[in-house]
Design a protein around this motif. Structure first.
Motif, PDB file in Angstrom:
ATOM      1  N   ASP A  42      39.345 -97.999 -46.106  1.00 31.51           N
ATOM      2  CA  ASP A  42      38.013 -98.234 -45.557  1.00 31.51           C
ATOM      3  C   ASP A  42      37.064 -97.093 -45.914  1.00 31.51           C
ATOM      4  O   ASP A  42      35.894 -97.330 -46.206  1.00 31.51           O
ATOM      5  N   VAL A  43      37.568 -95.854 -45.900  1.00 26.84           N
ATOM      6  CA  VAL A  43      36.736 -94.703 -46.282  1.00 26.84           C
ATOM      7  C   VAL A  43      36.239 -94.924 -47.726  1.00 26.84           C
ATOM      8  O   VAL A  43      35.056 -94.745 -48.032  1.00 26.84           O
ATOM      9  N   GLU A  44      37.151 -95.316 -48.595  1.00 20.94           N
ATOM     10  CA  GLU A  44      36.784 -95.519 -50.015  1.00 20.94           C
ATOM     11  C   GLU A  44      35.821 -96.707 -50.171  1.00 20.94           C
ATOM     12  O   GLU A  44      34.875 -96.648 -50.952  1.00 20.94           O
ATOM     13  N   LEU A  45      36.073 -97.765 -49.403  1.00 17.70           N
ATOM     14  CA  LEU A  45      35.191 -98.945 -49.478  1.00 17.70           C
ATOM     15  C   LEU A  45      33.776 -98.570 -49.043  1.00 17.70           C
ATOM     16  O   LEU A  45      32.791 -98.977 -49.669  1.00 17.70           O
ATOM     17  N   ILE A  46      33.670 -97.779 -47.987  1.00 19.66           N
ATOM     18  CA  ILE A  46      32.350 -97.354 -47.501  1.00 19.66           C
ATOM     19  C   ILE A  46      31.659 -96.497 -48.562  1.00 19.66           C
ATOM     20  O   ILE A  46      30.468 -96.646 -48.817  1.00 19.66           O
ATOM     21  N   SER A  47      32.438 -95.616 -49.215  1.00 15.61           N
ATOM     22  CA  SER A  47      31.779 -94.771 -50.224  1.00 15.61           C
ATOM     23  C   SER A  47      31.346 -95.600 -51.442  1.00 15.61           C
ATOM     24  O   SER A  47      30.360 -95.282 -52.098  1.00 15.61           O
ATOM     25  N   LYS A  48      32.042 -96.690 -51.733  1.00 18.44           N
ATOM     26  CA  LYS A  48      31.645 -97.514 -52.887  1.00 18.44           C
ATOM     27  C   LYS A  48      30.506 -98.474 -52.547  1.00 18.44           C
ATOM     28  O   LYS A  48      29.653 -98.745 -53.379  1.00 18.44           O
ATOM     29  N   THR A  49      30.541 -99.007 -51.325  1.00 15.93           N
ATOM     30  CA  THR A  49      29.616-100.116 -51.010  1.00 15.93           C
ATOM     31  C   THR A  49      28.629 -99.789 -49.891  1.00 15.93           C
ATOM     32  O   THR A  49      27.683-100.550 -49.670  1.00 15.93           O
ATOM     33  N   GLY A  50      28.901 -98.731 -49.152  1.00 20.64           N
ATOM     34  CA  GLY A  50      28.069 -98.433 -47.971  1.00 20.64           C
ATOM     35  C   GLY A  50      28.476 -99.251 -46.766  1.00 20.64           C
ATOM     36  O   GLY A  50      27.865 -99.145 -45.701  1.00 20.64           O
ATOM     37  N   CYS A  51      29.493-100.083 -46.904  1.00 17.92           N
ATOM     38  CA  CYS A  51      29.915-100.961 -45.801  1.00 17.92           C
ATOM     39  C   CYS A  51      31.416-100.848 -45.568  1.00 17.92           C
ATOM     40  O   CYS A  51      32.194-100.703 -46.517  1.00 17.92           O
ATOM     41  N   SER A  52      31.812-101.006 -44.314  1.00 14.11           N
ATOM     42  CA  SER A  52      33.232-101.049 -43.967  1.00 14.11           C
ATOM     43  C   SER A  52      33.804-102.425 -44.330  1.00 14.11           C
ATOM     44  O   SER A  52      33.051-103.369 -44.612  1.00 14.11           O
ATOM     45  N   LEU A  53      35.134-102.532 -44.255  1.00 11.33           N
ATOM     46  CA  LEU A  53      35.794-103.827 -44.504  1.00 11.33           C
ATOM     47  C   LEU A  53      35.253-104.891 -43.544  1.00 11.33           C
ATOM     48  O   LEU A  53      34.959-106.017 -43.951  1.00 11.33           O
ATOM     49  N   LYS A  54      35.122-104.501 -42.286  1.00  9.99           N
ATOM     50  CA  LYS A  54      34.633-105.451 -41.280  1.00  9.99           C
ATOM     51  C   LYS A  54      33.206-105.896 -41.618  1.00  9.99           C
ATOM     52  O   LYS A  54      32.880-107.086 -41.523  1.00  9.99           O
ATOM     53  N   ALA A  55      32.372-104.949 -42.024  1.00  7.68           N
ATOM     54  CA  ALA A  55      30.974-105.279 -42.327  1.00  7.68           C
ATOM     55  C   ALA A  55      30.866-106.166 -43.572  1.00  7.68           C
ATOM     56  O   ALA A  55      30.065-107.107 -43.610  1.00  7.68           O
ATOM     57  N   ILE A  56      31.691-105.890 -44.596  1.00  2.00           N
ATOM     58  CA  ILE A  56      31.678-106.732 -45.812  1.00  2.00           C
ATOM     59  C   ILE A  56      32.085-108.164 -45.454  1.00  2.00           C
ATOM     60  O   ILE A  56      31.438-109.136 -45.850  1.00  2.00           O
ATOM     61  N   ALA A  57      33.177-108.276 -44.677  1.00  2.00           N
ATOM     62  CA  ALA A  57      33.681-109.616 -44.334  1.00  2.00           C
ATOM     63  C   ALA A  57      32.669-110.375 -43.480  1.00  2.00           C
ATOM     64  O   ALA A  57      32.434-111.571 -43.700  1.00  2.00           O
ATOM     65  N   ALA A  58      32.075-109.688 -42.521  1.00  2.05           N
ATOM     66  CA  ALA A  58      31.100-110.353 -41.644  1.00  2.05           C
ATOM     67  C   ALA A  58      29.890-110.806 -42.464  1.00  2.05           C
ATOM     68  O   ALA A  58      29.398-111.923 -42.306  1.00  2.05           O
ATOM     69  N   ARG A  59      29.446-109.953 -43.375  1.00  2.00           N
ATOM     70  CA  ARG A  59      28.311-110.294 -44.226  1.00  2.00           C
ATOM     71  C   ARG A  59      28.653-111.469 -45.143  1.00  2.00           C
ATOM     72  O   ARG A  59      27.867-112.392 -45.326  1.00  2.00           O
ATOM     73  N   ALA A  60      29.848-111.432 -45.740  1.00  2.00           N
ATOM     74  CA  ALA A  60      30.266-112.511 -46.645  1.00  2.00           C
ATOM     75  C   ALA A  60      30.327-113.844 -45.905  1.00  2.00           C
ATOM     76  O   ALA A  60      30.007-114.893 -46.458  1.00  2.00           O
ATOM     77  N   ALA A  61      30.758-113.789 -44.636  1.00  2.00           N
ATOM     78  CA  ALA A  61      30.906-115.023 -43.853  1.00  2.00           C
ATOM     79  C   ALA A  61      29.636-115.346 -43.069  1.00  2.00           C
ATOM     80  O   ALA A  61      29.619-116.326 -42.313  1.00  2.00           O
ATOM     81  N   GLN A  62      28.613-114.517 -43.246  1.00  2.00           N
ATOM     82  CA  GLN A  62      27.342-114.669 -42.531  1.00  2.00           C
ATOM     83  C   GLN A  62      27.539-114.752 -41.018  1.00  2.00           C
ATOM     84  O   GLN A  62      27.036-115.640 -40.348  1.00  2.00           O
ATOM     85  N   ARG A  63      28.347-113.800 -40.517  1.00  2.00           N
ATOM     86  CA  ARG A  63      28.601-113.744 -39.075  1.00  2.00           C
ATOM     87  C   ARG A  63      27.957-112.498 -38.481  1.00  2.00           C
ATOM     88  O   ARG A  63      27.804-111.486 -39.159  1.00  2.00           O
TER      89      ARG A  63
END
Ligand code: 2YH
Length: 272
Positions: free
Chosen positions: A20-41
């Motif tokens: 998650d640390v690496e994902l945030i540094s690459k995308t600015g978002c956590s795993l939870k935030a990416i998934a929620a955004r992808a699912a529009q939740r």
């Protein structure tokens, strides 16, 4: 279709915090935030609910993959859900999940990996969810995809879903698949929806013209070192990773790859 191996997933659970640390540094978002955004939740609404989820081992076909259900359950647990793996497999596992109060079940055989909401009937497929989750993350990595040429390698379920979302986000999609009829079918489908898209028949030439690449292919080392520069950004849901091992460290900040995390998290958010 790639069947995961025990080795591919053995470090998933122990590595989630670092992932998650690496994902945030690459995308600015956590795993939870990416998934929620992808699912529009709505993330706030979801964080509040501690949903019960069962992961069911499936023995059909080539059978159980060591550590598979533990990896899936570990990811869901990490996201804050009340997760359990059923003691029983297959149909008895479904019964156990229901008796145990699960609202959502996860199960995979050799061909299909689904999440199913027992209350609402909502269902998510791993291939489609993985495509959506990765492109949501790629969109973040690229600060938007509008008008950017994006090469999608692989026109299977993940590549099709990825290409669809790239096009929706305004990216200029080119598709390469070893089977040209598969890339043609995907490009035709996108064009029918009014999205511009192009078939690529020469992978080397296509790679030489693209800086943003989606590797949704199961082929190893599909992206030769000469095509990976300081400006290349790669979203690679395909297992194994198509970047040669000696190139991975040097370019790791611009390569997004995992065996399960983004797909499982997005599946979950799609059904809740
Ligand atoms: O890895 C797979 C398939 N390739 C699913 C493909 C979906 N995109 N399935 C996992 C099988 C897990 C096994 N049945 C278990 O341990 O329960």
């Amino acid at each position: 279709m790639t069947r995961l191996k025990a080795d591919d997933i053995s470090k998933v659970v122990a590595g989630l915090t670092q992932y998650d640390v690496e994902l945030i540094s690459k995308t600015g978002c956590s795993l939870k935030a990416i998934a929620a955004r992808a699912a529009q939740r709505d993330l706030d609404h979801i964080s509040a609910s501690r949903l019960k989820i069962a992961v069911i081992p499936v023995t059909s076909g080539q059978g159980i993959i060591g550590g598979f259900t533990a990896a899936v359950a570990g990811i869901l647990d990490y996201l804050g859900f009340d997760t359990f793996i059923t003691q029983n497999s297959d149909v008895a596992g479904i019964a156990e999940a229901i008796h145990g109060g699960a609202e959502v079940v996860f199960a995979a055989d050799d061909h299909k990996f689904i999440a199913f909401n027992l209350r609402t009937g909502a269902i998510a497929d791993n291939g489609a969810a993985t495509g959506q989750g990765y492109i949501t993350a790629l969109n973040q990595m690229c600060c938007g995809l509008t008008e950017k040429p994006v090469l999608v390698i692989g026109a299977g379920p993940v590549g099709r879903s990825a290409a669809g979302l790239v096009a929706k986000l305004g990216g200029l999609v080119s598709v390469y698949d070893i089977d040209v009829t598969a890339s043609r079918a995907l490009v035709d489908e996108l064009r029918k929806q009014g999205q511009p898209a192009k078939v690529e028949t020469d992978l080397d030439y296509a790679l030489s013209r693209h800086q943003v690449i989606v590797d949704a292919s199961p082929a190893e080392a599909v992206i030769p070192p000469r095509h990976i520069t300081e400006r290349t950004i790669i979203a690679a849901p395909g297992v194994p990773l198509g970047v040669p091992p000696e190139q991975r460290g040097k370019h790791s900040a611009r390569i997004l790859h995992d065996p399960l995390q983004i797909g499982v998290a997005t599946m979950c958010f799609l059904v809740i």
